[in-house]
Structure formats: C-alpha cells, structure tokens
Design an enzyme around this catalytic site. Structure first.
Site, PDB file in Angstrom:
ATOM      1  N   PHE A 141      64.833   8.384  87.555  1.00 59.60           N
ATOM      2  CA  PHE A 141      64.768   8.714  88.643  1.00 59.60           C
ATOM      3  C   PHE A 141      65.492   9.754  89.337  1.00 59.60           C
ATOM      4  O   PHE A 141      66.861   9.702  88.930  1.00 59.60           O
ATOM      5  CB  PHE A 141      64.686   7.564  89.603  1.00 59.60           C
ATOM      6  CG  PHE A 141      64.144   7.623  90.955  1.00 59.60           C
ATOM      7  CD1 PHE A 141      63.023   7.492  91.248  1.00 59.60           C
ATOM      8  CD2 PHE A 141      64.993   8.166  92.118  1.00 59.60           C
ATOM      9  CE1 PHE A 141      62.347   7.574  92.796  1.00 59.60           C
ATOM     10  CE2 PHE A 141      64.568   8.050  93.379  1.00 59.60           C
ATOM     11  CZ  PHE A 141      63.199   7.997  93.754  1.00 59.60           C
ATOM     12  N   ASP A 213      69.158   0.182  86.479  1.00 61.73           N
ATOM     13  CA  ASP A 213      68.788   0.480  87.792  1.00 61.73           C
ATOM     14  C   ASP A 213      67.390  -0.271  87.692  1.00 61.73           C
ATOM     15  O   ASP A 213      66.445  -0.021  86.966  1.00 61.73           O
ATOM     16  CB  ASP A 213      68.432   1.779  87.962  1.00 61.73           C
ATOM     17  CG  ASP A 213      68.025   2.153  89.453  1.00 61.73           C
ATOM     18  OD1 ASP A 213      67.165   1.126  89.930  1.00 61.73           O
ATOM     19  OD2 ASP A 213      68.211   3.167  89.984  1.00 61.73           O
ATOM     20  N   LYS A 239      60.828  -1.677  97.559  1.00 64.64           N
ATOM     21  CA  LYS A 239      59.673  -1.735  96.478  1.00 64.64           C
ATOM     22  C   LYS A 239      58.638  -3.102  96.228  1.00 64.64           C
ATOM     23  O   LYS A 239      58.214  -3.409  97.319  1.00 64.64           O
ATOM     24  CB  LYS A 239      59.871  -1.011  95.088  1.00 64.64           C
ATOM     25  CG  LYS A 239      60.338   0.575  95.447  1.00 64.64           C
ATOM     26  CD  LYS A 239      61.011   1.195  94.505  1.00 64.64           C
ATOM     27  CE  LYS A 239      61.514   2.435  94.815  1.00 64.64           C
ATOM     28  NZ  LYS A 239      62.301   3.376  93.627  1.00 64.64           N
ATOM     29  N   ARG A 387      50.052   7.519  90.438  1.00 57.56           N
ATOM     30  CA  ARG A 387      50.559   6.117  89.757  1.00 57.56           C
ATOM     31  C   ARG A 387      49.643   5.099  90.406  1.00 57.56           C
ATOM     32  O   ARG A 387      49.634   5.176  91.865  1.00 57.56           O
ATOM     33  CB  ARG A 387      52.096   6.022  90.236  1.00 57.56           C
ATOM     34  CG  ARG A 387      52.954   6.880  89.532  1.00 57.56           C
ATOM     35  CD  ARG A 387      54.342   6.550  89.591  1.00 57.56           C
ATOM     36  NE  ARG A 387      54.551   6.458  91.218  1.00 57.56           N
ATOM     37  CZ  ARG A 387      55.793   6.079  91.949  1.00 57.56           C
ATOM     38  NH1 ARG A 387      56.806   5.925  90.696  1.00 57.56           N
ATOM     39  NH2 ARG A 387      55.940   5.805  92.893  1.00 57.56           N
TER      40      ARG A 387
END
Ligand SMILES: *Cc1c(COP(=O)(O)O)cnc(C)c1O
Length: 415
Positions: A141, A213, A239, A387
C-alpha cells in the site's frame, strides 16, 4: 438514495432466474444472512467494505447515549470515572480476539494507520540498531512505502523495495543486513495472500524484525499473531472492522518484545504514570507504552460498537461467509460473463485470497461510477482494476448476483 430491486433489471437474465433461486437458497441456509438487516445499506450493495463499510443501525443511538450519558454526566472526570482512559486497551483486547492474540498485546492509541506504522517501524529498526536495511514489497500500500522511505532517511538506513519473489530471495541472500521488514498478509490490489507464519519464520531465521500491516485482513481473514510468532503488527479500524470513516488504527506488540520496544512517539499516555506529570519519559511496562496522547473517545465508541457483531460471530465463521460470497461471485461471473472471469487478477483458489478479488477492465473508474449509479459500490484502482470485497455481515448472495448483473451492464456501457 433510491432503492434498487431485482425487478429493475432491464432484460431477462441469461440464466433464466436459476441463479437467483440459488442465491436465495444459499442465503436461506446461512444464519449470517440475517445480519445484513443490522446495517444501514439503503438498498445499496456494499462491495467496498475493504475501504469503508456501512454503519450499523444502532450507531446513532450509541452516540446519543454517550453524549447524554457519560459525557454530560461526568465531564472531565469521565476519563477515570467512565473508563475512557482504558478504552484504547479494552478495545485492543476485543480486537485481539479477531487476531489470535492473548490480552495485553493490542492497543488502539487513536492514531491513523500511517502514524501507527511509523511508530512501529522506527521501534522495529531501533531493536536492530546495527543493521543497515529496511525491506518492503513493491506492491505494498502506498503509505507503507512512503513511511518506510521516511523512516529509512530519518534513521540513516537503506530502503530496499523488492518484488514479491525478490522479497523472499533478498531475505535469503542478504538477511543478516536487514533490520526490519514491512509485510502484508493480503495484497491490497489483487487480494493475494502472503503467509504470515512462513514469512515471519524467514525473517526470524536471519534475525530481522517484522512489522505486519493487517489492514486488509482484520475482520475478514483469520490471523494467529501469537502462534505465528509475530513481532509487531498494525492495522486499520475502518475497513472490514467497520469503525467508520477515519476510525483509529491498532497496534500489536508481542509480550516478549514489550519491555524492549522504544517508540519514537513518546507521548504522555505512553508514560508509566502519565498523571504524575514528571519531566522525563519513562515508558509504561506493557502495551500501554504504544499509546501516544489523549485518545479520540467518540471514534473509539464507534469502533467498539462496530466490533461487537464481529466478535459475537467469530473470525472463522466470518471468513467462511466471506469466502462463500467470493466464490458465488465467481460462479455467477462464469455463467454470465466468462470473458470477464478471464480478467481475474486474483488467485482463483480462495485459500490463496483474502476477502476481496480484482478484475482487470478497461475504463475501471468509469465502470466504478456506472456501478455506483446502479446501487453497487465497488472501487477502482489505477490503472485498470476493479476490486470487489466480500464483507461477511452486510453482503448477501442475492446482492452478489445483483452486482454481477449490474457489472455486465456497466462494462458494456463504459465501452
Ligand atoms: C488502507 C491501508 C492503509 C491506510 O492508512 P491510513 O493512515 O489509515 O490512511 C495503510 N496500509 C494499508 C496496507 C492499507 O490497506
């Protein structure tokens, strides 16, 4: 927001409605399907829960109770009397149950994921003061790459950015030079997994400290931080965890490392006795040393509320549901748009994916917009990926089918 129903589909589906029967059948068999009603989705299909999920219906009441209750009642005394000071740790212990971690190793300091990564990564490098290299994967990321670059500059180390394959071979060849590694169990673009256990073992074999992560895993994919022998880990609150826009991140430090870690953000809430207000920093003995300053209690209230159903259901049933939904998505795609299935950039084997998958489509951003107009939320990633995330508690098989049908229209419309 308008509501969208099956009857709005303009043409008869090519499968003659068999897939719809199948979707309803599968939803009917799974008791978790009923949980979707607890979320405010307004008829929209949320396949972007790996970016931000919808709120639970009970959240406004939760805020109302907090404001009218503890806050109005206790004011500044609430930090002690209402337990606000303990929230970073009590919520950390709740998160720990999703992470395979025993209590006392997870804290929610009240920072962004980026800040928390900075804190963890500098601490990891300080554990290996004699080693020159900081290693990350190129597909990480972006913020992880940027933060790792800055940490390397700050501490006078060398940042090495390797491809997925190059990452393991660099460790094997040059591992004795590596101080710290940043790794992710789920690739944020493709959903491809990296094994925590074997990568951690590889790092430990060469004496490097690894910071995981977990942003794209937490709440959708089981991890076993204690038995996988993880050193440090961080992850997002907004998330799959569902803590709301900008929800604070969490930090895990294995008990065995807690006495040794030296965080750069030595704020007073990480002090062994913050309210003694002494002139020098003495780190708290346990996970509390990972705290920074006064925590954002309203955000913690929302995060705490979001966690309850995840913990009630448990991470293994959550994973099973997420995986079922992802597989159904691919089955529907195979039957209606085999050409699009050919553009899958994620592993076809669900055991090798996290909670989302990605397709390569031209004009991905336009397709994302067209889908949003049709009540299906996904997200595109430059240059050409879309996605689809399968959050377990507010997505149903019927919605997955609807998403595939709308995708068919959207892709045709965008071309
Ligand atoms: C989403 C995500 C972040 C986000 O960082 P913020 O500081 O919360 O904006 C960081 N790392 C990974 C791997 C992510 O998936």
């Amino acid at each position: 927001m308008t509501t969208h129903s099956e009857s709005e589909t303009t043409t008869a589906p090519p499968d003659g409605g068999l897939l719809l029967d199948e979707a309803r059948h599968r939803d009917g068999l799974d008791p978790l399907s009923a949980r979707a009603r607890d979320y405010v989705t307004d008829g929209t299909v949320h396949l972007n829960g790996n970016s931000l999920g919808p709120p639970r219906a009970g959240l406004p009441g939760e805020f109302e109770n907090f404001v009218r209750g503890p806050w109005a009642r206790s004011q500044v005394q609430g930090w002690f009397r209402e337990g606000w000071l303990d929230l970073p740790r009590t919520i950390g212990d709740k998160l720990a149950t999703l992470l395979g971690a025993a209590p006392g190793q997870v804290v929610v300091p009240g920072e962004t994921t980026s800040t928390t990564l900075f804190n963890a990564l500098v601490a990891a490098c300080r554990l290996r003061g004699d080693r020159p290299v900081l290693l990350v994967e190129a597909a990480s990321f972006p913020t992880d790459l940027y933060i790792a670059g800055s940490v390397a500059r700050l501490l006078g180390r060398e940042l090495v950015v390797e491809s997925r394959e190059g990452f393991d071979s660099f460790l094997s060849r040059n591992g004795s030079r590596v101080a710290a590694v940043v790794a992710a169990p789920v690739d944020f673009r493709t959903g491809e997994r990296r094994e925590i256990r074997s990568t951690t073992a590889l790092c430990h074999a060469v004496g490097a400290v690894v910071v995981w992560d977990l942003s794209h895993a937490t709440g959708a994919l089981p991890v076993e931080l204690d038995t996988e022998d993880v050193d440090l880990a961080i992850g997002c609150g907004y998330k799959y965890v569902g803590g709301g826009p900008g929800a604070p991140a969490f930090l895990y430090v294995a008990s065995r490392l807690q006495p040794a870690v030296d965080f750069p953000l030595s704020g007073w809430h990480g002090h062994t006795s913050p309210f003694a207000m002494g002139p020098t920093f003495e780190p708290a003995p346990g996970i509390d040393r990972g705290r920074t300053g006064t925590p954002p209690v309203l955000s913690l209230v929302a995060l705490n509320h979001a966690l309850d159903p995840l913990i009630e259901v448990g991470i293994h049933p959550l994973r099973r549901r997420s995986r079922d939904l992802g597989e159904f998505f691919l089955e529907c795609l195979e039957s209606s748009r085999p050409d699009l299935l050919g553009q899958l950039v994620s592993p076809r084997d669900p055991d090798r994916r996290g909670g989302h998958l990605a397709l390569r489509v031209p004009d991905a951003e336009k397709v994302e917009e067209a889908l949003a107009g049709r009540g299906v939320l996904v997200d595109s990633r430059p240059p050409d990926l879309i996605r689809f995330a399968f959050a377990p508690l507010y997505v149903t098989h019927e919605q997955v089918l609807r998403a595939v049908r709308e995708l068919d229209h959207a892709v045709n419309g965008a071309q």
